[in-house]
Design an enzyme around this catalytic site. Structure first.
Site, PDB file in Angstrom:
ATOM      1  N   LYS A 142      37.082  49.044   0.402  1.00 44.25           N
ATOM      2  CA  LYS A 142      38.482  49.486   0.520  1.00 44.25           C
ATOM      3  C   LYS A 142      39.000  50.107  -0.761  1.00 44.25           C
ATOM      4  CE  LYS A 142      38.002  47.676   4.493  1.00 44.25           C
ATOM      5  NZ  LYS A 142      37.618  48.448   5.646  1.00 44.25           N
TER       6      LYS A 142
ATOM      7  N   TYR B 231      34.474  38.429  15.953  1.00 35.96           N
ATOM      8  CA  TYR B 231      34.859  38.802  14.591  1.00 35.96           C
ATOM      9  C   TYR B 231      35.207  37.555  13.763  1.00 35.96           C
ATOM     10  CZ  TYR B 231      37.604  40.494  10.711  1.00 35.96           C
ATOM     11  OH  TYR B 231      38.086  40.718   9.444  1.00 35.96           O
TER      12      TYR B 231
ATOM     13  N   TYR C 279      31.328  40.372   7.162  1.00 32.49           N
ATOM     14  CA  TYR C 279      30.855  41.759   7.295  1.00 32.49           C
ATOM     15  C   TYR C 279      29.402  41.914   6.830  1.00 32.49           C
ATOM     16  CZ  TYR C 279      35.801  42.818   7.892  1.00 32.49           C
ATOM     17  OH  TYR C 279      37.090  42.844   8.356  1.00 32.49           O
TER      18      TYR C 279
HETATM   19  C1  LIG Z   1      33.631  43.614   3.100  1.00 32.60           C
HETATM   20  C2  LIG Z   1      33.798  44.601   4.196  1.00 32.60           C
HETATM   21  N1  LIG Z   1      32.723  45.265   4.629  1.00 32.60           N
HETATM   22  C3  LIG Z   1      32.788  46.144   5.636  1.00 32.60           C
HETATM   23  C4  LIG Z   1      33.985  46.395   6.262  1.00 32.60           C
HETATM   24  C5  LIG Z   1      33.974  47.320   7.424  1.00 32.60           C
HETATM   25  O1  LIG Z   1      34.448  48.573   7.085  1.00 32.60           O
HETATM   26  P1  LIG Z   1      35.220  49.402   8.204  1.00 32.60           P
HETATM   27  O2  LIG Z   1      36.443  48.609   8.521  1.00 32.60           O
HETATM   28  O3  LIG Z   1      35.502  50.679   7.535  1.00 32.60           O
HETATM   29  O4  LIG Z   1      34.328  49.523   9.378  1.00 32.60           O
HETATM   30  C6  LIG Z   1      35.148  45.742   5.834  1.00 32.60           C
HETATM   31  C7  LIG Z   1      36.429  45.996   6.510  1.00 32.60           C
HETATM   32  O5  LIG Z   1      37.413  45.348   6.322  1.00 32.60           O
HETATM   33  C8  LIG Z   1      35.053  44.820   4.779  1.00 32.60           C
HETATM   34  O6  LIG Z   1      36.117  44.138   4.342  1.00 32.60           O
END
Ligand SMILES: Cc1ncc(COP(=O)(O)O)c(C=O)c1O
Length: 339
Positions: free
Chosen positions: A55, A269, A295
């Site tokens: 981010k 999630y 994630y």
């Molecule tokens: C640590 C982390 N990795 C990956 C992502 C996923 O990215 P995106 O939301 O752009 O798919 C996020 C999203 O919040 C994240 O916080």
């Protein structure tokens, strides 16, 4: 190859993040006499802003746009342990903006630490105003109420979408696609695929837009940590990717370029899986690198499974994009107790 230089942008990090080889993870995956591709990791967890992560990159463009539009306050939303919210709070602090975070109790993970520690603790330290909401709260009504209050106090709010995932934020990951290509060239390797976590879709959309601008390059392999099926994400993903591509002057992004693995989401999630815990521990114990439980742990579980199932040839070179999230580990202490 470069992105257009006139896009609004504010600098929140210095230079490029490292591209590192993971020889000990590779060795561990080859321990039963199996084959394994060459493994690299792109360290976007090291962007340097309050715990780092993908981010930071998106916010360079989003906060740039907010400042250009004369905003003095940013508002965004996410789950209680949102990394995006934490990074937004940090980016706002660094650029002198106020930050309002609308955080929903969507995950249903009951550990007390989930409700107080991890990203939530850091949001408070970073000075953001947290508006905690029940799972089924009316997001639009909450947003309108907060916006109206900010305006009534003379403020100028700017809305950042969940995950920073629109064409403005995703521009950053088109840039990362090009950055990986440049680093690979300098290292003397040819990258065949880039594995990463797919949540609110902006990272994958940006990588695909970068690929369209470069007219080819590594396959982009998303591992879904949020949406359960291809039908649930394809339209939105292609929309963000096409709008990003148009913004940076690239070509079309096609449906057949969208690769997403849905086998590692588990019950949903933010809900832990055995594969995530094993992947987090294996990478920590072989490479000294901390992934996250929501994630990158699930994405790494996806990459490891693809390797063990021989879905990737040993002659290939794979880059795992580490998108950050390490503070989230502190919200899930029960998953990582000594066994
Ligand atoms: C640590 C982390 N990795 C990956 C992502 C996923 O990215 P995106 O939301 O752009 O798919 C996020 C999203 O919040 C994240 O916080």
């Amino acid at each position: 190859m470069q992105l257009p230089s006139d896009l609004p942008h504010v600098s929140l990090m210095d230079g490029v993040t490292p591209l590192q080889e993971m020889p000990r993870l590779r060795e561990a995956l080859m321990s039963d006499g199996r084959s394994c591709p060459r493994l690299y990791i792109k360290r976007d967890d090291l962007t340097g802003l309050a715990g780092g992560g993908n981010k930071t990159r998106k916010l360079e463009y989003l906060i740039g746009d907010a400042l250009e539009k004369g905003a003095d306050t940013v508002i965004t939303a996410g789950a209680l342990q949102s990394n995006h919210a934490r990074q937004t709070a940090a980016a706002a602090a660094k650029t002198g903006l106020a930050a309002h975070l609308i955080l929903f109790e969507t995950v249903g993970y009951d550990d007390p630490a989930y409700n107080t520690s991890g990203n939530l603790l850091l949001d408070n330290i970073l000075g953001a105003e947290v508006h905690r909401q029940a799972k089924n709260a009316d997001a639009r009504a909450v947003f309108e109420e907060i916006t109206a209050k900010i305006r009534a106090c003379g403020g100028t709010p700017y809305l950042i979408p969940v995950g920073g995932s629109n064409a403005i934020g995703s521009t950053a990951y088109a840039q990362v696609f090009l950055e990986i290509q440049e680093q690979a060239k300098a290292t003397g390797i040819k990258v065949d695929s880039i594995f990463h976590a797919n949540g609110s879709l902006g990272t994958q959309a940006g990588l695909l837009a970068g690929r369209a601008l470069a007219k080819g390059g590594p396959k982009v392999d998303g591992v879904s940590v949020s949406k359960p099926t291809r039908e649930a994400l394809l339209g939105e993903l292609l929309d963000i990717a096409s709008q990003t591509s148009e913004r940076i002057g690239g070509g079309p992004v096609n449906e057949e370029d969208v690769h997403v693995d849905f086998r590692h989401l588990g019950d949903g999630y933010g809900l832990p899986t055995e594969g995530m815990v094993s992947a987090v521990e294996l990478v920590a114990r072989t490479e000294g690198i901390l992934l996250d439980p929501v994630y990158t742990g699930k994405a790494m579980a996806g990459m490891i499974a693809a390797i063990l199932n021989e879905e990737i040839a040993e002659t290939e070179t794979v880059v795992f994009l580490h998108t950050g999230g390490m503070p989230g580990l502190f919200a899930y202490p029960a998953e990582f107790r000594p066994k």
